[in-house]
Design a protein around this motif. Structure first.
Motif, short mmCIF file in Angstrom:
data_model
loop_
_atom_site.label_atom_id
_atom_site.label_comp_id
_atom_site.label_asym_id
_atom_site.label_seq_id
_atom_site.Cartn_x
_atom_site.Cartn_y
_atom_site.Cartn_z
N HIS A 108 2.43 25.40 -61.30
CA HIS A 108 2.72 25.38 -62.74
C HIS A 108 2.96 26.79 -63.25
O HIS A 108 2.13 27.68 -63.03
CB HIS A 108 1.56 24.74 -63.51
CG HIS A 108 1.70 24.88 -65.00
ND1 HIS A 108 2.68 24.23 -65.72
CD2 HIS A 108 0.99 25.62 -65.90
CE1 HIS A 108 2.57 24.55 -67.00
NE2 HIS A 108 1.56 25.39 -67.13
N LEU A 109 4.09 26.96 -63.91
CA LEU A 109 4.42 28.23 -64.55
C LEU A 109 4.67 27.98 -66.02
O LEU A 109 5.59 27.22 -66.38
CB LEU A 109 5.67 28.84 -63.91
CG LEU A 109 6.21 30.13 -64.55
CD1 LEU A 109 5.19 31.25 -64.42
CD2 LEU A 109 7.54 30.52 -63.93
N PRO A 110 3.87 28.58 -66.93
CA PRO A 110 4.11 28.40 -68.37
C PRO A 110 5.52 28.82 -68.75
O PRO A 110 6.11 29.71 -68.13
CB PRO A 110 3.05 29.30 -69.01
CG PRO A 110 1.97 29.39 -67.98
CD PRO A 110 2.68 29.41 -66.66
N GLY A 111 6.06 28.17 -69.79
CA GLY A 111 7.43 28.44 -70.20
C GLY A 111 7.60 29.81 -70.86
O GLY A 111 6.62 30.51 -71.15
N PRO A 112 8.84 30.20 -71.11
CA PRO A 112 9.11 31.52 -71.70
C PRO A 112 8.57 31.68 -73.12
O PRO A 112 8.43 32.80 -73.60
CB PRO A 112 10.64 31.60 -71.68
CG PRO A 112 11.12 30.18 -71.59
CD PRO A 112 10.09 29.46 -70.82
N ILE A 122 -1.68 35.07 -67.27
CA ILE A 122 -0.88 34.94 -66.06
C ILE A 122 -0.56 36.29 -65.44
O ILE A 122 -0.29 36.38 -64.24
CB ILE A 122 0.42 34.14 -66.30
CG1 ILE A 122 1.41 34.94 -67.18
CG2 ILE A 122 0.12 32.79 -66.90
CD1 ILE A 122 2.76 34.27 -67.26
N SER A 123 -0.64 37.35 -66.25
CA SER A 123 -0.33 38.68 -65.70
C SER A 123 -1.31 39.07 -64.59
O SER A 123 -0.94 39.78 -63.65
CB SER A 123 -0.35 39.74 -66.81
OG SER A 123 -1.67 39.97 -67.29
N PHE A 124 -2.56 38.58 -64.70
CA PHE A 124 -3.52 38.90 -63.64
C PHE A 124 -3.96 37.67 -62.84
O PHE A 124 -4.97 37.69 -62.13
CB PHE A 124 -4.75 39.65 -64.20
CG PHE A 124 -5.54 38.89 -65.23
CD1 PHE A 124 -6.55 38.01 -64.87
CD2 PHE A 124 -5.32 39.10 -66.59
CE1 PHE A 124 -7.29 37.34 -65.82
CE2 PHE A 124 -6.07 38.43 -67.55
CZ PHE A 124 -7.06 37.56 -67.17
N GLY A 125 -3.17 36.58 -62.92
CA GLY A 125 -3.36 35.48 -61.98
C GLY A 125 -4.18 34.30 -62.43
O GLY A 125 -4.63 33.52 -61.59
N GLN A 126 -4.40 34.15 -63.73
CA GLN A 126 -5.05 32.94 -64.25
C GLN A 126 -4.08 32.28 -65.22
O GLN A 126 -3.11 32.89 -65.66
CB GLN A 126 -6.36 33.29 -64.98
CG GLN A 126 -7.38 34.00 -64.10
CD GLN A 126 -8.39 33.09 -63.42
OE1 GLN A 126 -9.36 33.53 -62.81
NE2 GLN A 126 -8.18 31.79 -63.49
N GLY A 127 -4.29 30.99 -65.51
CA GLY A 127 -3.41 30.31 -66.46
C GLY A 127 -2.11 29.81 -65.87
O GLY A 127 -1.26 29.29 -66.59
N LEU A 128 -1.93 29.97 -64.57
CA LEU A 128 -0.80 29.41 -63.85
C LEU A 128 -1.30 28.96 -62.49
O LEU A 128 -2.40 29.32 -62.09
CB LEU A 128 0.35 30.41 -63.70
CG LEU A 128 0.25 31.49 -62.60
CD1 LEU A 128 1.58 32.19 -62.43
CD2 LEU A 128 -0.85 32.48 -62.87
#
Length: 574
Positions: free
Chosen positions: A390-394, A404-410
């Motif tokens: 899963h990748l959050p949208g733009p 997501i920059s440090f690897g959580q939330g995706l």
């Protein structure tokens, strides 16, 4: 007493004969003129047998030709109870000399009423059936036949089992490549139609038509069974020692995208799949999605540097915490203000520094880079059950961008993350990960494989910068425990809070380590993920040792030349 009238008697006899002849003639006309086709068809069906000719299932071998899956000739023994019932006891005695069968059930099959076909035994080696058939012939006992029923074997057992998979009792693939490539491996069934005697035996000079079977496709994998064995053994030991739930290790050829090893633990033996839990018979490396943790910082920094937002020496003032989404983001270690360069942010794995750098870029741009690296979509590796993650949208929220920059939330899969990092460090050229090296048909002719063309994801300059940053992680490790003698290497640890589905909360950790060598011209990369360790909670301490040992073996096995220059020491602070 008067004699009978001989004339009348003769007329009566002739009349009876005429009626009889007329009836016979009428019946003959019916049989030959009206019912001949139907009767011929009935006769042919009673005297004709159709024997299926099963194709040989294709072999699966490793990159060096070691057999991982093969087919041995075997048959299913069948019977025609019309012929076997009168001699069931004698036939059963012969069968029990060679096969482990239940006498009562065998007798019941051989004497089953109202049928002309029953199975007596399956998966009988061809050599064994030959002995049975010879003895039955000597005893003049008829009614036992055979059908092709090959046995699938896995000489390597558990080595590569999650990739190879297994077949069911019907010979159809149920997992792994056996399932994903079942149609190609299975081939096309043929048949033999021949005339048989009433006792079921083949008439030597009778009509016989054979439609040959087409054997299945043979596949050679990119997998190296020796390296695979080392990776599985080392991973199993570490998962056990760290009291973790599961583990995954992937070794890739950076320059081609070929998977050299893909280990899972717990795993299973393809010869005995029923003895393993269902969740262990899949392939977590492609199907299990998880939050990658700090390994994701490699992708974030690649996006920032390629888009011109930052450089390895970009300076960042890192406070003890940073506000985000109504809460605070902290680092895994307590500190005051730190003066770090981007290289130092990655080296010290600072979440705060990563967030501050990511905020200097555009959210949509970050999303587009991550999508370009392959996140949020299946890689297309030739294995079933692949997840997309899963990748959050733009249009993600600001706090989501921070996470997501440090690897959580995706979420990602191990093969997804490995392929992304491999592409970034490979001069910026992404190769779709592959497990298939080649394919050939039963004649040895090459069978084409669909392959996506390599694509550029970042510039060659950015790739060099990322390798610079990842090498600093190893150079500045105070213990140097993950450095490999004679090689310059780059690496990155990962420790992510683990989503627990039972409570819908974070509980425990997923730890990882990714590394490659040589640092200046990468050839091999290894990525290790350990889920929910209870004895240890850092990527370097739990996943790192597996990486080190597997990588050391791989570099030697593939004769990768040692580095001729020492790693340059570059500043991580300002």
């Amino acid at each position: 007493m008067p004699l009978g009238d001989s004339g009348r008697r003769l007329r009566m006899v002739m009349l009876a004969l005429a009626i009889a002849v007329s009836l016979c003639a009428g019946r003959l006309v019916q049989l030959q003129g009206f019912d001949s086709s139907a009767l011929a068809a009935t006769s042919a069906s009673q005297l004709t047998r159709t024997l299926p000719l099963l194709p040989s299932r294709g072999d699966i071998t490793d990159r060096n030709g070691e057999v991982l899956a093969a087919t041995e000739p075997a048959v299913a023994i069948t019977a025609d109870p019309v012929h076997t019932a009168p001699h069931a006891a004698e036939i059963t005695t012969v069968l029990l000399k060679y096969l482990e069968l239940d006498r009562t059930k065998t007798m019941a099959a051989l004497t089953k009423p109202n049928t002309r076909f029953v199975y007596v035994a399956k998966k009988v080696p061809a050599a064994t059936y030959t002995k049975i058939a010879a003895e039955l012939t000597d005893l003049d006992l008829y009614g036992i036949f055979r059908e092709s029923d090959p046995i699938r074997t896995y000489p390597a057992g558990a080595v590569g089992s999650n990739i190879v998979g297994f077949v069911g009792a019907d010979g159809q693939g149920l997992a792994g490549l056996e399932y994903g490539r079942n149609t190609e491996l299975a081939g096309v069934e043929g048949k033999e139609v021949y005339e048989s005697a009433p006792n079921g035996s083949k008439i030597p000079l009778g009509s016989s038509v054979v439609t040959p079977a087409t054997n299945g496709v043979n596949y050679q994998l990119t997998l190296d069974s020796e390296l695979q064995w080392v990776a599985q053994r080392r991973l199993a030991a570490q998962v056990t020692e760290s009291k973790a739930d599961t583990g995954t290790a992937i070794v890739m050829n950076v320059k081609t995208g070929e998977v050299l090893a893909m280990a899972n633990y717990p795993t299973f033996d393809s010869n005995k799949p029923g003895k393993a839990d269902a969740e262990d018979r899949g392939n977590r490396a492609v199907s299990a999605a998880y939050e990658p943790g700090s390994v994701e910082k490699v992708l974030t920094m690649a996006a920032l540097m390629d888009s011109g937002v930052a450089k390895p020496d970009t300076k960042v003032l890192v406070p003890g915490r940073v506000s985000s989404g109504g809460g605070y983001i902290k680092d895994y270690f307590s500190h005051g203000d730190l003066q770090l360069r981007l290289r130092g942010v990655v080296s010290k794995s600072s979440n705060i520094g990563t967030v501050l750098l990511a905020r200097q870029g555009d959210k949509a741009t970050l999303h587009d880079y991550l999508a370009r690296f392959g996140l949020g979509a299946k890689t297309g590796i030739e294995l079933p059950g692949e997840a997309a993650g899963h990748l959050p949208g733009p249009d993600m929220k600001d706090y989501t961008r921070d996470q997501i920059s440090f690897g959580q939330g995706l979420s990602v899969t191990a093969i997804q993350e490995a392929a992304a990092i491999s592409g970034i460090i490979n001069g910026g050229v992404y190769h779709q990960p592959t497990i298939l090296k080649s394919a050939s048909d039963s004649t040895g002719a090459s069978v084409p494989l669909d392959r996506a063309a390599p694509r550029r994801v970042v510039s060659a300059e950015t790739s060099a910068k990322v390798r610079d940053v990842m090498e600093a992680v190893v150079v500045n490790d105070s213990t140097h425990k993950l450095a490999i003698d004679r090689y310059r290497t780059g690496g990155k640890t990962g420790t992510a809070e683990r989503v627990n589905s039972s409570c819908g909360c974070y509980r425990g950790y997923t730890v990882s380590y990714v590394g490659f060598a040589p640092a200046d011209n990468p050839e091999i990369m290894t990525y290790v993920v350990v889920d929910n360790p209870r004895a240890g909670d850092t990527g370097s301490g739990v996943a790192g040792p597996v990486y080190h040992d597997v990588m050391e073996f791989a570099l030697s096995r593939y004769s990768v030349l040692p580095s001729t220059r020492k790693a340059p020491e570059k500043p991580i602070e300002w």
